[in-house]
Design a protein around this motif. Structure first.
Motif, short mmCIF file in Angstrom:
data_model
loop_
_atom_site.label_atom_id
_atom_site.label_comp_id
_atom_site.label_asym_id
_atom_site.label_seq_id
_atom_site.Cartn_x
_atom_site.Cartn_y
_atom_site.Cartn_z
N SER A 36 0.81 -1.22 0.00
CA SER A 36 0.00 0.00 0.00
C SER A 36 0.85 1.26 0.00
CB SER A 36 -0.92 0.00 1.22
OG SER A 36 -1.57 1.25 1.35
N ALA A 37 0.72 2.06 -1.05
CA ALA A 37 1.42 3.34 -1.10
C ALA A 37 0.87 4.31 -0.06
CB ALA A 37 1.31 3.95 -2.50
N GLU A 38 -0.42 4.23 0.18
CA GLU A 38 -1.03 5.14 1.16
C GLU A 38 -0.45 4.94 2.56
OE1 GLU A 38 -5.22 4.24 0.28
OE2 GLU A 38 -5.42 6.36 -0.21
N ALA A 39 -0.03 3.72 2.87
CA ALA A 39 0.58 3.47 4.18
C ALA A 39 1.86 4.27 4.35
CB ALA A 39 0.86 1.98 4.34
N PHE A 40 2.67 4.34 3.29
CA PHE A 40 3.90 5.13 3.35
C PHE A 40 3.59 6.62 3.39
CE2 PHE A 40 5.38 1.13 1.51
CZ PHE A 40 6.52 0.88 2.28
N VAL A 41 2.64 7.05 2.58
CA VAL A 41 2.27 8.47 2.57
C VAL A 41 1.85 8.91 3.97
CG1 VAL A 41 0.63 10.17 1.69
CG2 VAL A 41 1.63 8.47 0.13
N SER A 42 1.03 8.12 4.62
CA SER A 42 0.55 8.46 5.96
C SER A 42 1.68 8.47 6.98
CB SER A 42 -0.52 7.45 6.39
OG SER A 42 -0.94 7.68 7.71
N ASN A 43 2.56 7.48 6.90
CA ASN A 43 3.63 7.35 7.90
C ASN A 43 4.73 8.39 7.71
OD1 ASN A 43 4.93 5.98 10.13
ND2 ASN A 43 6.37 5.14 8.64
N TRP A 44 5.01 8.78 6.47
CA TRP A 44 6.11 9.69 6.20
C TRP A 44 5.72 11.16 6.29
CZ3 TRP A 44 10.20 7.98 2.08
CH2 TRP A 44 10.57 6.64 2.32
N ASN A 45 4.45 11.46 6.31
CA ASN A 45 4.03 12.87 6.32
C ASN A 45 3.95 13.40 7.76
OD1 ASN A 45 3.29 15.29 5.14
ND2 ASN A 45 1.10 14.82 5.23
N ARG A 46 5.15 13.44 8.38
CA ARG A 46 5.26 13.90 9.76
C ARG A 46 6.51 14.77 9.90
NH1 ARG A 46 5.97 8.30 11.18
NH2 ARG A 46 7.68 9.06 12.47
N PRO A 47 6.45 15.79 10.75
CA PRO A 47 7.63 16.66 10.92
C PRO A 47 8.80 15.96 11.58
CG PRO A 47 5.88 17.28 12.45
CD PRO A 47 5.28 16.30 11.49
N ASP A 48 8.55 14.83 12.27
CA ASP A 48 9.63 14.12 12.93
C ASP A 48 10.21 12.99 12.08
OD1 ASP A 48 7.32 12.59 13.10
OD2 ASP A 48 7.89 11.67 15.01
N PHE A 49 9.69 12.83 10.85
CA PHE A 49 10.21 11.77 9.98
C PHE A 49 11.36 12.35 9.15
CE2 PHE A 49 10.47 8.64 6.64
CZ PHE A 49 10.14 7.45 7.27
#
Length: 246
Positions: A36-49
């Motif tokens: 799932s590409a959406e899983a990466f989009v959700s996990n990576w869209n953070r200021p601490d990533f």
């Protein structure tokens, strides 16, 4: 090819706002059992990533491309100098593989895994053909289109084996030479898109496409040299209004 914009606006790579002159494209594979590409989009869209940020993910279920950075944004995708010159694209991987060390894995359902790999491969061909035409790149020229593994061999990427490791261990006939040839074929004259701007308009066209003012037709053709109808002009004005008032 279905292209969805999901820009990682909270990721520190995006907020750094560094730009590149695009000289090539680099193909990656995510290195974990996640289709799932959406899983990466959700996990990576953070200021601490702060560990990585790529330009796009290709979904392993249906081949949808999720654009996560503006194409001319400097990404954090290869751990080397290729970040300064190449767009980085990650293909998602089958859920039925398990990594046992490095780039070696076992697979509980090879047939299903090959289906995922074929889906991402075909979408990658279409995406890379579009980008090569948009930025005037020859996919078969030296150093233009590379895998992460090839980038490492050239000293511009970290020591990874993707995506060739996935294709080889699943028994698929794919190679990077074959991939480059497939991208070239997808750019055949009858399929050629009018997406390469003149030098004087390059910056403006890039801004308009990245902000979804220019979306093109179903084939991704921006039709840059075609006459603009009043209806099309109204649509662009409405998109600009929506962008300015967000």
């Amino acid at each position: 090819m279905r292209l969805v914009q999901s820009i990682l606006t909270l990721n520190p790579c995006y907020t750094a706002a560094r730009k590149i002159t695009i000289k090539g494209l680099m193909l990656h594979s995510v290195g974990c059992p996640q289709p799932s590409a959406e899983a990466f989009v959700s996990n990576w869209n953070r200021p601490d990533f702060k560990s990585a940020c790529v330009h796009a993910f290709i979904d392993g279920n249906d081949g949808t491309v999720y654009q996560t950075l503006p194409w001319d944004h400097r990404g954090w995708h290869c751990g080397g100098g290729g970040n300064n010159t190449h767009i980085g694209v990650e293909m998602c991987e089958p859920p039925c593989i398990r990594y046992t060390g490095g780039s070696t894995f076992t697979c509980s359902d090879p047939t299903a895994a090959r289906t995922v790999a074929r889906t991402t491969y075909q979408a990658a061909v279409e995406l890379f053909a579009m980008l090569c035409q948009q930025y005037g790149l020859d996919p078969q020229a030296d150093g233009v289109m590379l895998s992460h593994r090839e980038g490492h061999a050239r000293g511009i990427a970290s020591n990874h084996g993707d995506p060739e490791h996935l294709w080889t261990q699943l028994g698929l006939p794919y190679t990077m030479d074959g991939f480059r040839a497939d991208v070239k074929a997808a750019m055949s004259p009858q399929m050629k898109l009018d997406n390469t701007p003149a030098d004087w308009s390059r910056e403006a066209v890039a801004w308009a496409t990245e902000n979804s003012l220019l979306l093109g037709d179903a084939d991704g053709d921006l039709m840059l040299r075609s006459p603009l109808t009043r209806e099309q002009f109204c649509v662009i004005l409405k998109r600009y209004h929506d962008l300015a008032t967000k």
